[in-house]
Design an enzyme around this catalytic site. Structure first.
Site, PDB file in Angstrom:
ATOM      1  N   GLU A 363       0.835  -1.227   0.000  1.00  0.00           N
ATOM      2  CA  GLU A 363       0.000   0.000   0.000  1.00  0.00           C
ATOM      3  C   GLU A 363       0.861   1.265   0.000  1.00  0.00           C
ATOM      4  O   GLU A 363       0.543   2.257   0.661  1.00  0.00           O
ATOM      5  CB  GLU A 363      -1.018  -0.045   1.135  1.00  0.00           C
ATOM      6  CG  GLU A 363      -1.987  -1.204   0.911  1.00  0.00           C
ATOM      7  CD  GLU A 363      -3.320  -1.091   1.584  1.00  0.00           C
ATOM      8  OE1 GLU A 363      -3.719   0.012   1.961  1.00  0.00           O
ATOM      9  OE2 GLU A 363      -3.987  -2.140   1.686  1.00  0.00           O
TER      10      GLU A 363
HETATM   11  N1  CAA Z   1      -6.408  11.569  -4.238  1.00  0.00           N
HETATM   12  C1  CAA Z   1      -6.912  11.951  -5.425  1.00  0.00           C
HETATM   13  N2  CAA Z   1      -6.161  12.169  -6.517  1.00  0.00           N
HETATM   14  C2  CAA Z   1      -4.836  11.976  -6.389  1.00  0.00           C
HETATM   15  C3  CAA Z   1      -4.241  11.585  -5.178  1.00  0.00           C
HETATM   16  C4  CAA Z   1      -5.090  11.374  -4.078  1.00  0.00           C
HETATM   17  N3  CAA Z   1      -4.635  10.964  -2.892  1.00  0.00           N
HETATM   18  N4  CAA Z   1      -2.901  11.459  -5.373  1.00  0.00           N
HETATM   19  C5  CAA Z   1      -2.667  11.797  -6.659  1.00  0.00           C
HETATM   20  N5  CAA Z   1      -3.842  12.110  -7.261  1.00  0.00           N
HETATM   21  C6  CAA Z   1      -4.052  12.558  -8.645  1.00  0.00           C
HETATM   22  C7  CAA Z   1      -3.332  13.865  -8.895  1.00  0.00           C
HETATM   23  O1  CAA Z   1      -4.090  14.961  -8.520  1.00  0.00           O
HETATM   24  C8  CAA Z   1      -3.122  13.814 -10.413  1.00  0.00           C
HETATM   25  O2  CAA Z   1      -4.316  14.133 -11.061  1.00  0.00           O
HETATM   26  P1  CAA Z   1      -4.376  15.349 -12.155  1.00  0.00           P
HETATM   27  O3  CAA Z   1      -3.323  15.052 -13.195  1.00  0.00           O
HETATM   28  O4  CAA Z   1      -5.757  15.294 -12.670  1.00  0.00           O
HETATM   29  O5  CAA Z   1      -4.046  16.605 -11.396  1.00  0.00           O
HETATM   30  C9  CAA Z   1      -2.898  12.324 -10.658  1.00  0.00           C
HETATM   31  O6  CAA Z   1      -3.462  11.624  -9.529  1.00  0.00           O
HETATM   32  C10 CAA Z   1      -1.449  11.958 -10.797  1.00  0.00           C
HETATM   33  O7  CAA Z   1      -0.777  12.421  -9.650  1.00  0.00           O
HETATM   34  P2  CAA Z   1       0.794  12.479  -9.581  1.00  0.00           P
HETATM   35  O8  CAA Z   1       1.330  13.272 -10.736  1.00  0.00           O
HETATM   36  O9  CAA Z   1       1.164  12.923  -8.206  1.00  0.00           O
HETATM   37  O10 CAA Z   1       1.165  10.946  -9.839  1.00  0.00           O
HETATM   38  P3  CAA Z   1       2.557  10.204  -9.804  1.00  0.00           P
HETATM   39  O11 CAA Z   1       2.656   9.363 -11.005  1.00  0.00           O
HETATM   40  O12 CAA Z   1       3.669  11.150  -9.508  1.00  0.00           O
HETATM   41  O13 CAA Z   1       2.353   9.180  -8.574  1.00  0.00           O
HETATM   42  C11 CAA Z   1       2.167   8.425  -6.327  1.00  0.00           C
HETATM   43  C12 CAA Z   1       1.848   9.522  -7.341  1.00  0.00           C
HETATM   44  C13 CAA Z   1       1.693   8.982  -4.980  1.00  0.00           C
HETATM   45  C14 CAA Z   1       3.632   8.112  -6.242  1.00  0.00           C
HETATM   46  C15 CAA Z   1       1.338   7.159  -6.682  1.00  0.00           C
HETATM   47  O14 CAA Z   1       1.772   6.596  -7.891  1.00  0.00           O
HETATM   48  C16 CAA Z   1       1.365   6.091  -5.613  1.00  0.00           C
HETATM   49  O15 CAA Z   1       0.670   6.199  -4.598  1.00  0.00           O
HETATM   50  N6  CAA Z   1       2.147   5.005  -5.829  1.00  0.00           N
HETATM   51  C17 CAA Z   1       2.142   3.868  -4.906  1.00  0.00           C
HETATM   52  C18 CAA Z   1       1.113   2.868  -5.331  1.00  0.00           C
HETATM   53  C19 CAA Z   1       0.726   1.950  -4.203  1.00  0.00           C
HETATM   54  O16 CAA Z   1       0.475   2.367  -3.074  1.00  0.00           O
HETATM   55  N7  CAA Z   1       0.606   0.663  -4.499  1.00  0.00           N
HETATM   56  C20 CAA Z   1       0.126  -0.283  -3.530  1.00  0.00           C
HETATM   57  C21 CAA Z   1      -0.541  -1.415  -4.211  1.00  0.00           C
HETATM   58  S1  CAA Z   1      -2.030  -1.928  -3.494  1.00  0.00           S
HETATM   59  C22 CAA Z   1      -1.631  -2.975  -2.211  1.00  0.00           C
HETATM   60  O17 CAA Z   1      -0.533  -3.061  -1.761  1.00  0.00           O
HETATM   61  C23 CAA Z   1      -2.810  -3.673  -1.678  1.00  0.00           C
HETATM   62  C24 CAA Z   1      -2.587  -4.958  -0.993  1.00  0.00           C
HETATM   63  O18 CAA Z   1      -2.860  -5.992  -1.539  1.00  0.00           O
HETATM   64  C25 CAA Z   1      -2.184  -4.947   0.450  1.00  0.00           C
END
Ligand code: CAA
Length: 380
Positions: A363
């Site tokens: 996550e």
């Molecule tokens: N809420 C709403 N929108 C969001 C947001 C949030 N919390 N965070 C980002 N966004 C939106 C942004 O506003 C943007 O939208 P617009 O272009 O329309 O403005 C879009 O998303 C892209 O945002 P970023 O440019 O910031 O995206 P990024 O490519 O730089 O990545 C990141 C952001 C936070 C690094 C994201 O990729 C991330 O969270 N990565 C980790 C993924 C993860 O947690 N994976 C876990 C897998 S699930 C799991 O583990 C479950 C299990 O089985 C236990």
């Protein structure tokens, strides 16, 4: 400002603690060693209402607040983090996601089964080449009129072979970047849905982790969640909530390790007194307590913000980072305090240490939390 719990919170905490001691503790070492999924225990958790705690009672949910959920998560995770991750994914990523963003028909058809444990859910975002960089989805769902045609592979899926309903994140239009991503509810018995072999993990060995392959899976049009192009925002918002659950899991693992260390430090004697009365061990215990208490406060703050419908992105990332790092430090110290006994299976702390490691990874890794936190600090 209020630091106390309501009577209801205390009852939920006690119920989760009793359940964990009576139903999860007896087989936890064997399930960890052999990688056995806690089928019966999860069924009982569903019956007791631990799988859909925050969801709307209209769909079988508990209608509880997030504080109740994190208290229960901590208690379950103290004893069995593998059972806790089933609970976390089902509650935070699946039930909460459908409750918040699903339409009436989706809630009636799917949520009402997921809240009671009649069906378990999974959340499919990670791919072989899209883990932390979540926008780089290669799984595609092409609009074919009546249905979407789903193709691709998902990795590290918690509840991979046990879940009936899978929330799948996929590109419907690669040219639109993350605005061309959607989320779908995919049933596991559709043609072309294939579950890969079980992963042999370092920890959380009783949880059920698989890759999932889709070959020309026809997903009904009505199974898309939200408006076209909402999938990435959906995933990010759901994960921000989910991170509070995983932070609570890390907290429970750390507290479980501290509880065992205190008990051992009182019983084990060296150089004429219980080792807890040697400053080297006493100060370790104090440091563990300080880190745990700080994590707990951050988690409860994030949970409170969520209940107040405020932005949780920053607070959940801080809570998850702090609690996961704490779990790793505390469990490592717990093994050290236990000495040779800490390195063997029967004393549980080596298992807790292996479990703690995953909380720094799934996550969103600790480094992803640092990205989220620092971007929030730097934004105009
Ligand atoms: N809420 C709403 N929108 C969001 C947001 C949030 N919390 N965070 C980002 N966004 C939106 C942004 O506003 C943007 O939208 P617009 O272009 O329309 O403005 C879009 O998303 C892209 O945002 P970023 O440019 O910031 O995206 P990024 O490519 O730089 O990545 C990141 C952001 C936070 C690094 C994201 O990729 C991330 O969270 N990565 C980790 C993924 C993860 O947690 N994976 C876990 C897998 S699930 C799991 O583990 C479950 C299990 O089985 C236990």
């Amino acid at each position: 400002m209020e630091f106390g719990f309501t009577e209801e919170h205390q009852m939920i905490k006690d119920a989760a603690r009793d359940f964990a001691k009576q139903e999860l503790l007896p087989g936890v070492l064997e399930r960890d060693e052999k990688g056995i999924f806690p089928t019966e225990q999860i069924k009982k958790m569903g019956e007791l209402g631990f799988l859909g705690m925050m969801a709307d009672p209209k769909y079988g949910g508990g209608g509880m607040d997030t504080i109740s959920y994190v208290l229960a998560m901590e208690e379950i995770s103290k004893i069995d983090a593998s059972a806790a991750v089933v609970m976390s994914v089902n509650n935070s990523l699946v039930c909460w996601g459908l409750d918040k963003f699903g339409n009436e028909a989706q809630k009636e058809k799917y949520l009402s089964k997921l809240t009671t444990g009649e069906a378990i859910g999974a959340f499919l975002l990670s791919e072989p080449e899209a883990g932390s960089d979540a926008t780089k989805q290669r799984t595609t769902a092409i609009d074919k009129g009546d249905y979407y045609l789903l193709n691709g592979t998902k990795n590290w899926i918690t509840n991979g072979s046990t879940a009936k309903y899978h929330i799948v994140i996929a590109h419907t239009d690669v040219d639109k970047g993350h605005h061309g991503i959607n989320a779908f509810i995919v049933e596991n018995d559709l043609e072309g849905f294939v579950v890969g072999p079980k992963e042999h993990k370092m920890g959380m060995r009783a949880s059920d982790t698989h890759s999932i392959m889709f070959t020309d899976v026809k997903v009904p049009k009505e199974n898309r969640i939200g408006a076209d192009g909402f999938g990435f925002s959906f995933a990010m918002q759901i994960l921000a909530g989910g991170r509070i659950g995983i932070a609570s899991q890390a907290l429970g693992i750390a507290q479980g390790a501290l509880d065992r260390s205190i008990q051992y430090a009182k019983e084990r004697k060296a150089f004429g007194k219980p080792i807890g009365y040697h400053q080297a061990i006493a100060f370790k215990l104090a440091d563990m307590e300080i880190e745990i208490e700080a994590s707990r406060l951050l988690i409860h703050k994030a949970a409170w913000l969520k209940d107040e419908h405020k932005d949780i992105n920053h607070a959940s990332a801080i809570a998850k980072y702090k609690a996961a790092e704490t779990a790793m430090k505390v469990t490592t110290e717990a093994v050290q305090i236990h000495g040779g006994y800490g390195y063997v299976h029967e004393y549980h702390v080596e298992r807790l240490m292996r479990e703690a490691k995953l909380t720094q990874i799934y996550e969103g890794t600790s480094e992803i939390q640092q990205i989220v936190i620092s971007r929030n600090l730097l934004k105009d």
